[in-house]
Design a protein around this motif. Structure first.
Motif, PDB file in Angstrom:
ATOM      1  N   ARG A 319       0.873  -1.175   0.000  1.00  0.00           N
ATOM      2  CA  ARG A 319       0.000   0.000   0.000  1.00  0.00           C
ATOM      3  C   ARG A 319       0.909   1.223   0.000  1.00  0.00           C
ATOM      4  O   ARG A 319       1.435   1.614   1.046  1.00  0.00           O
ATOM      5  CB  ARG A 319      -0.887  -0.017   1.250  1.00  0.00           C
ATOM      6  N   ARG A 341       3.720   3.790   9.486  1.00  0.00           N
ATOM      7  CA  ARG A 341       2.978   2.691  10.105  1.00  0.00           C
ATOM      8  C   ARG A 341       2.782   1.533   9.125  1.00  0.00           C
ATOM      9  O   ARG A 341       2.838   0.370   9.510  1.00  0.00           O
ATOM     10  CB  ARG A 341       1.625   3.219  10.584  1.00  0.00           C
ATOM     11  N   GLU A 342       2.584   1.870   7.875  1.00  0.00           N
ATOM     12  CA  GLU A 342       2.448   0.840   6.845  1.00  0.00           C
ATOM     13  C   GLU A 342       3.772   0.079   6.684  1.00  0.00           C
ATOM     14  O   GLU A 342       3.790  -1.137   6.495  1.00  0.00           O
ATOM     15  CB  GLU A 342       2.039   1.496   5.520  1.00  0.00           C
ATOM     16  N   THR A 345       4.075  -2.319   9.550  1.00  0.00           N
ATOM     17  CA  THR A 345       3.195  -3.473   9.292  1.00  0.00           C
ATOM     18  C   THR A 345       3.892  -4.492   8.388  1.00  0.00           C
ATOM     19  O   THR A 345       3.879  -5.696   8.656  1.00  0.00           O
ATOM     20  CB  THR A 345       1.876  -2.995   8.631  1.00  0.00           C
ATOM     21  N   ARG A 394       2.069  -5.924   2.287  1.00  0.00           N
ATOM     22  CA  ARG A 394       0.839  -6.609   2.704  1.00  0.00           C
ATOM     23  C   ARG A 394       0.881  -8.093   2.330  1.00  0.00           C
ATOM     24  O   ARG A 394      -0.154  -8.749   2.263  1.00  0.00           O
ATOM     25  CB  ARG A 394      -0.362  -5.925   2.045  1.00  0.00           C
ATOM     26  N   ARG A 414      -1.464  -8.850   9.382  1.00  0.00           N
ATOM     27  CA  ARG A 414      -2.234  -8.117  10.391  1.00  0.00           C
ATOM     28  C   ARG A 414      -1.692  -6.700  10.510  1.00  0.00           C
ATOM     29  O   ARG A 414      -0.557  -6.501  10.945  1.00  0.00           O
ATOM     30  CB  ARG A 414      -2.093  -8.852  11.723  1.00  0.00           C
ATOM     31  N   PRO A 415      -2.451  -5.701  10.110  1.00  0.00           N
ATOM     32  CA  PRO A 415      -1.947  -4.327  10.199  1.00  0.00           C
ATOM     33  C   PRO A 415      -1.721  -3.922  11.654  1.00  0.00           C
ATOM     34  O   PRO A 415      -2.398  -4.430  12.555  1.00  0.00           O
ATOM     35  CB  PRO A 415      -3.058  -3.482   9.580  1.00  0.00           C
ATOM     36  N   ASP A 417      -2.406  -1.931  14.709  1.00  0.00           N
ATOM     37  CA  ASP A 417      -3.608  -1.167  15.070  1.00  0.00           C
ATOM     38  C   ASP A 417      -3.243   0.083  15.891  1.00  0.00           C
ATOM     39  O   ASP A 417      -2.079   0.275  16.252  1.00  0.00           O
ATOM     40  CB  ASP A 417      -4.650  -2.050  15.775  1.00  0.00           C
ATOM     41  N   TRP A 421       0.289   0.885  17.761  1.00  0.00           N
ATOM     42  CA  TRP A 421       1.090   1.967  17.188  1.00  0.00           C
ATOM     43  C   TRP A 421       1.528   2.948  18.270  1.00  0.00           C
ATOM     44  O   TRP A 421       2.689   3.341  18.343  1.00  0.00           O
ATOM     45  CB  TRP A 421       0.275   2.670  16.095  1.00  0.00           C
TER      46      TRP A 421
END
Ligand SMILES: [Zn+2]
Ligand SMILES: [Zn+2]
Ligand SMILES: [Zn+2]
Length: 576
Positions: A319, A341-342, A345, A394, A414-415, A417, A421
């Motif tokens: 993403r 944050r991405e 992940t 991802r 699993r992102p 959350d 964070w």
């Protein structure tokens, strides 16, 4: 002679003048090569020790594939009266040891020194003595523009011969900014060098300080402090660079640029928009479900991209916005730019699928510390391999049954959350590791040992006592090694230098000393990702190849994720 007398007269007049307030001038060259500065960038000046890297270049050009020497500096021919002791090229660069570079210049034919310096943009006036070569004579000059160009090339363009010498030099320029003569810069992520020269006409009475810093994105800044020393110029340059970094889009928007497929270096990539809205793409928009082949120069807007590599049957979802460039060797360089944050992940998905909550926080915090430390690649903040942090976006997570073929596991990513964070950000503000490793094998290494830059201390592993080793051994057949290194390997050994782990690889006509990541990459292309699980302890000859032995897996630096035993669980609970 007349000029010298005039200069002496001017000097004695100036002696009576009150001390001047030091003046700082800077010139900046952006990554595209445009030079800007308040004063002319085209007046040739003497820059002293800023010449030293190019002396090493001339030495490398005339000492094909030879290992760089080590010399002892007792201070007699150095600016530092107590001497620098015994040192190699990297350290000598970091501390700008005159004795070392005088010896290096003396070992290089004057014609080669002159040719290299002139090719790099210097103007040589007078005899090419070792003193002139290292910038002590004041007879070699260069314009700020050409000097900035030369340093930008030095950090980005491999040398035709002896590129291993350039790699050592770059390690020295990193160290210079860390704990060497340019440490006054006080910032991470720079290659830097200082120089001190006599002020024109004030020989011995006043000096001018120079400092030059190149960042990993390819822009470079030159500072002149007058009067001043190289060290003071570096300290004056720090705030200038700091203000610029703080204003950069990456720092203010909290985004990370990841160099994708660093281990594969693909020639073809097809991107499919896996999101629900159109994204900007090459020549217009790419609608949901639509695809485009990536070409150098493309910039694709942010969405959930599904990237397919036909050569290796690989699929990776990320993403991000994408920048596409031509990479080394003509492949594609795909740079994914995403929210921090991405990025975290994608690292957790790679390193810790199904990891315990406390492990996820510890690793996320380490990833944030890594980001705060600064970028590690010329074109991006990080790559997607264990060199920086293993990153799979991802997903899907892959297994590699053979070097060129991957099988996707169907674990959902699993992102991170909101709650996780917040805890990661908080934890990252405390001191802790910024690198991590699959398993230290009971013997953690320092960042310096593995990459030739960064911290020289190895943190002890809280859950693998010394002796809790996980030994491995691998057999490398001669024919596979020949493919990996472009010739029959006649000698292979672990040869640490200045505390940096090096793998000596000799083929007929070439001798290379590789850092772990480079050796790993070369072997992985033929023998698979697991051919060199961690920096090896020893490599020995066998009947039809070589055998490597070591302990642990990963690079063995920092936070160890190996062996989820009782000790580890207690340690990670202690972090909560
Ligand atoms: Zn010295
Ligand atoms: Zn990397
Ligand atoms: Zn460990």
């Amino acid at each position: 002679m007349k000029a010298m007398l005039a200069a002496a007269a001017a000097a004695s007049l100036l002696l009576a003048a009150p001390p001047r307030h030091p003046q700082l001038d800077t010139w900046r060259r952006d990554a595209a090569g445009t030079v800007s500065g308040a004063t002319s960038a085209d007046l040739a000046v003497a820059v002293g020790s800023l010449q030293k890297p190019f002396v090493a270049e001339a030495w490398a050009a005339t000492h094909l594939d030879a290992a760089t020497p080590r010399w002892h500096c007792d201070g007699r021919s150095c600016w530092r009266p107590s001497g620098h002791g015994t040192l190699g090229l990297a350290r000598a660069t970091a501390v700008s040891c005159n004795a070392f570079f005088l010896a290096l210049a003396a070992e290089t034919p004057p014609a080669a020194l002159r040719r290299t310096l002139e090719d790099d943009g210097f103007v040589v006036d007078g005899a090419m003595t070792p003193e002139a070569a290292i910038g002590l004579a004041g007879t070699v000059t260069i314009t700020p523009r050409r000097l900035l160009d030369a340093y930008a090339r030095l950090t980005r363009t491999p040398w035709l011969s002896g590129d291993g010498v350039r790699v050592e030099l770059l390690a020295g320029l990193r160290q210079a900014a860390g704990n060497g003569t340019a440490r006054g810069i006080g910032l991470r992520g720079y290659w830097a060098k200082t120089g001190t020269v006599d002020a024109p006409g004030r020989r011995g009475l006043e000096t001018i300080g120079w400092a030059l810093a190149v960042d990993d994105a390819g822009s470079s800044t030159l500072a002149r402090l007058s009067p001043g020393t190289g060290r003071q110029a570096a300290a004056a340059l720090g705030p200038v660079l700091g203000a610029r970094a703080a204003a950069s889009p990456a720092a203010t928007s909290g985004r990370v640029r990841v160099l994708m497929f660093e281990a594969l270096r693909p020639r073809a990539v097809r991107a499919t928009n896996g999101g629900s809205a159109p994204a900007t793409g090459p020549g217009g928009f790419v609608g949901p479900g639509a695809s485009a082949w990536l070409r150098p120069g493309d910039r694709l807007g942010e969405t959930l991209w599904e990237l397919r590599l036909p050569e290796s049957d690989l699929l990776r979802k990320v993403r991000a916005a994408l920048d596409v460039r031509t990479g080394d060797g003509g492949g594609l360089e795909v740079i994914a730019e995403m929210a921090t944050r991405e990025y975290v992940t994608g690292v957790l998905a790679a390193e810790l699928p199904g990891g315990a909550p406390s492990q996820r926080i510890a690793l996320g915090a380490a990833a944030l510390r890594l980001q705060a430390h600064g970028q590690r690649h010329a074109s991006a903040d990080f790559c997607d391999t264990t060199h920086c942090a293993w990153f799979i976006g991802r997903g899907p997570r892959l297994r590699w049954p053979s070097p060129r073929r991957a099988i996707a596991d169907d674990d959902a990513v699993r992102p991170v959350d909101d709650q996780e964070w917040a805890r990661m950000v908080e934890e990252s503000l405390r001191p802790g590791p910024m690198h991590w490793t699959s398993n230290c094998g009971g013997r953690p290494l320092s960042a310096w040992a593995v990459w030739g830059s960064g911290d020289r201390t190895a943190a002890s592993c809280p859950f693998h006592a010394a002796g809790a080793t996980r030994p491995w051994s691998r057999s490398w057949p001669d024919d596979a090694l020949a493919r990996a290194f472009g010739g029959r390997v006649t000698r292979f050994e672990v040869a640490p230098e200045d505390g940096v782990l090096r793998l000596l690889v000799e083929t007929p006509g070439a001798s290379r000393r590789l850092l772990y990541d480079d050796a790993h990459r070369a072997l992985a292309s033929v023998l698979g990702w697991d051919a060199l699980p961690s920096p090896p302890d020893r490599i020995t000859r066998t009947a039809n190849g070589f055998r490597a032995e070591g302990v642990g897996s990963g690079h063995r630096v920092g936070l160890c994720l190996g062996g989820a035993d009782a000790g580890q669980a207690a340690y990670l609970r202690g972090m909560e």
